[in-house]
Design an enzyme around this catalytic site. Structure first.
Site, PDB file in Angstrom:
ATOM      1  CB  CYS A   1      -2.448  -4.585   6.571  1.00 41.09           C
ATOM      2  SG  CYS A   1      -1.900  -3.124   7.072  1.00 41.09           S
TER       3      CYS A   1
ATOM      4  CD  GLU B   1      -1.035  -0.075   3.726  1.00 42.91           C
ATOM      5  OE1 GLU B   1      -1.496  -1.074   4.319  1.00 42.91           O
ATOM      6  OE2 GLU B   1      -1.712   1.086   3.890  1.00 42.91           O
TER       7      GLU B   1
ATOM      8  CG  HIS C   1      -2.382  -6.761  10.327  1.00 43.55           C
ATOM      9  ND1 HIS C   1      -1.282  -6.684  10.035  1.00 43.55           N
ATOM     10  CD2 HIS C   1      -2.919  -5.646  10.565  1.00 43.55           C
ATOM     11  CE1 HIS C   1      -1.096  -5.092   9.717  1.00 43.55           C
ATOM     12  NE2 HIS C   1      -2.517  -4.631  10.182  1.00 43.55           N
TER      13      HIS C   1
END
Ligand code: HMG
Length: 410
Positions: free
Chosen positions: A123, A91, A252
């Protein structure tokens, strides 16, 4: 625990080799806390973070991706000629049109008969690349070839903002193939999507904007949604045994405490709230070392956790793990993988602890100078090894390799 339904898949597909790269320089978050007048325990205890990677101006998303991806090639774990698909999940691209993947394609010497592109969903982009590549490997269009997926990002927020402490950078490169030597991926992941403005970066900005507290709620709701879809995909009427099934649970990790919050939510969602703290100590905490010392690396964060587990977790053959990927905006996926026989051999080559040990510490002044420098400037000593951004010419990025002759211009 074995899952007989996995036999329905004709051949195993997953991660055959994994490598990681983090910038050579880092900042102690105690130093940053002192400079910003924030109690250091708010960061070390409140967020669980100790250090963050700082990208020098001669590194960008292309170089951190290339420095990660060249390792499996250099180690002979994959022949460049076998790669038929190259996907970069990021990103923090370097251009609105030209994908990071084309720079990598040249720097790594991949064949011209190769599908090459970049994927963006905050992400989640790295996981989008991994799952897409695994499906490609299973499909006839792969013709038995392998895919290279690189998740690479530089997380930047405004200096002085509360999010500044959750910056970082890193890259993970994964060779995706049949009969993988590291981790077989079960294709039946659970997914969740919802349009939210929790974190975004308008096209003219280098630093992201974020609604911090809301982003945490969005992440947790997406975890509940993806877990419910995972249960549906696996015909699980009762999910309470999931906590006992996994050797490790990777989430994450924008900051380490987020993974602990996620695990708490997972335990609640599966009817095991009382076991959240105990299981977190065993299943989650040991694999947060990269996050604690590298910070958020967006798309790469989940896979740096996997790198740490595979590199330091000992013999994991046959063990199943879960992975939760979240991308703001938002899209999330909860999926599982099983370590392959002999996976320790590949795991050892990752040398995650060595990556952290070889870095040098910056002062807050040096960090701020790096943060304000233009791409390609060299306000410090310059790179000692690997690919680096040599200069910009007419808005074109020119890369070289430290110690090597001949610039690779793209
Ligand atoms: P903040 O306002 O600096 O911190 O924002 P806070 O006031 O919420 O405090 C943080 C924690 O420290 C709290 O713990 C406090 O109690 C504690 P919690 O209640 O949450 O358990 N605390 C202390 N502990 C010990 N001693 C003290 C002390 N003081 C407070 N003295 C925030 C923190 C993370 C929101 C901010 O840094 C931020 O906005 N970061 C960026 C956004 C982010 O990381 N969001 C995560 C979910 S979204 C996501 O993961 C996607 C993302 O990776 C992007 C993508 O997908 O591309 C970001």
């Amino acid at each position: 625990m074995s899952r007989p339904e996995a036999k329905a898949f004709p051949f195993p597909v997953g991660i055959d080799a994994l490598s990681a790269h983090v910038p050579d320089t880092f900042l102690s978050l105690d130093d940053l806390a002192e400079a910003r007048g924030v109690p250091p325990e708010k960061i070390s205890v409140g967020l669980g973070s100790f250090e963050m990677a700082v990208t020098p101006p001669w590194e960008d998303t292309v170089t951190i991706a290339a420095n990660a991806a060249e390792k499996p090639l250099r180690l002979g774990q994959v022949d460049p000629g076998e790669i038929g698909l190259l996907v970069v999940g990021t990103e923090t691209a370097v251009d609105h049109a030209k994908p990071v993947a084309t720079f990598l394609h040249e720097l790594l010497g991949l064949p011209s008969a190769c599908r090459t592109f970049e994927v963006k969903h905050a992400c989640y982009g790295g996981t989008a690349g991994v799952t897409l590549a695994a499906d490609w490997v299973r499909s006839p269009s792969s013709r038995g070839r392998k895919a290279l997926v690189v998740a690479a990002d530089i997380a930047r927020y405004d200096l002085g903002s509360s999010a500044e402490f959750t910056q970082g950078a890193g890259a993970a490169a994964m060779v995706i193939s049949r009969d993988p030597r590291l981790l077989e991926i079960d294709p039946r992941g659970g997914t969740f999507t919802r349009n939210v403005y929790d974190f975004w970066r308008p096209l003219d900005r280098r630093e992201a904007l974020v609604d911090g507290k809301f982003s945490i709620d969005c992440y947790l709701d997406a975890l509940s949604g993806a877990t419910a879809d995972f249960a549906a995909a696996h015909d699980l009427a009762d999910t309470s045994s999931l906590l006992d099934r996994f050797e490790a649970m990777l989430y994450h990790t924008p900051f380490p405490k987020m993974a602990m919050k996620a695990h708490q939510r997972f335990a609640e969602a599966t009817g095991r709230a009382a076991d959240a703290a105990d299981t977190a100590r065993r299943l989650v905490e040991p694999w947060l070392a990269m996050s604690r010392r590298v910070g958020n690396s967006y798309t790469a964060s989940l896979y740096l956790g996997l790198a740490w587990l595979a590199s330091t977790g000992g013999r994991l053959d046959g063990r199943e793990i879960s992975l939760f990927s979240y991308g703001s905006g938002c899209c999330a996926e909860f999926f599982t993988g099983r370590f392959a026989p002999g996976s320790q051999e590949i795991g050892r080559t990752i040398d995650a602890a060595g990556l952290l040990a070889r870095r040098s510490r910056l002062s807050v002044e040096e960090y701020e100078r790096f943060s304000r420098a233009k791409p390609g400037e060299s306000p410090g000593a310059g790179p000692s090894s690997g690919f680096f951004l040599a200069r910009l010419k007419d808005d074109r990025r020119l890369y070289e390799r430290a110690g090597a002759t001949g610039a690779v211009a793209a």
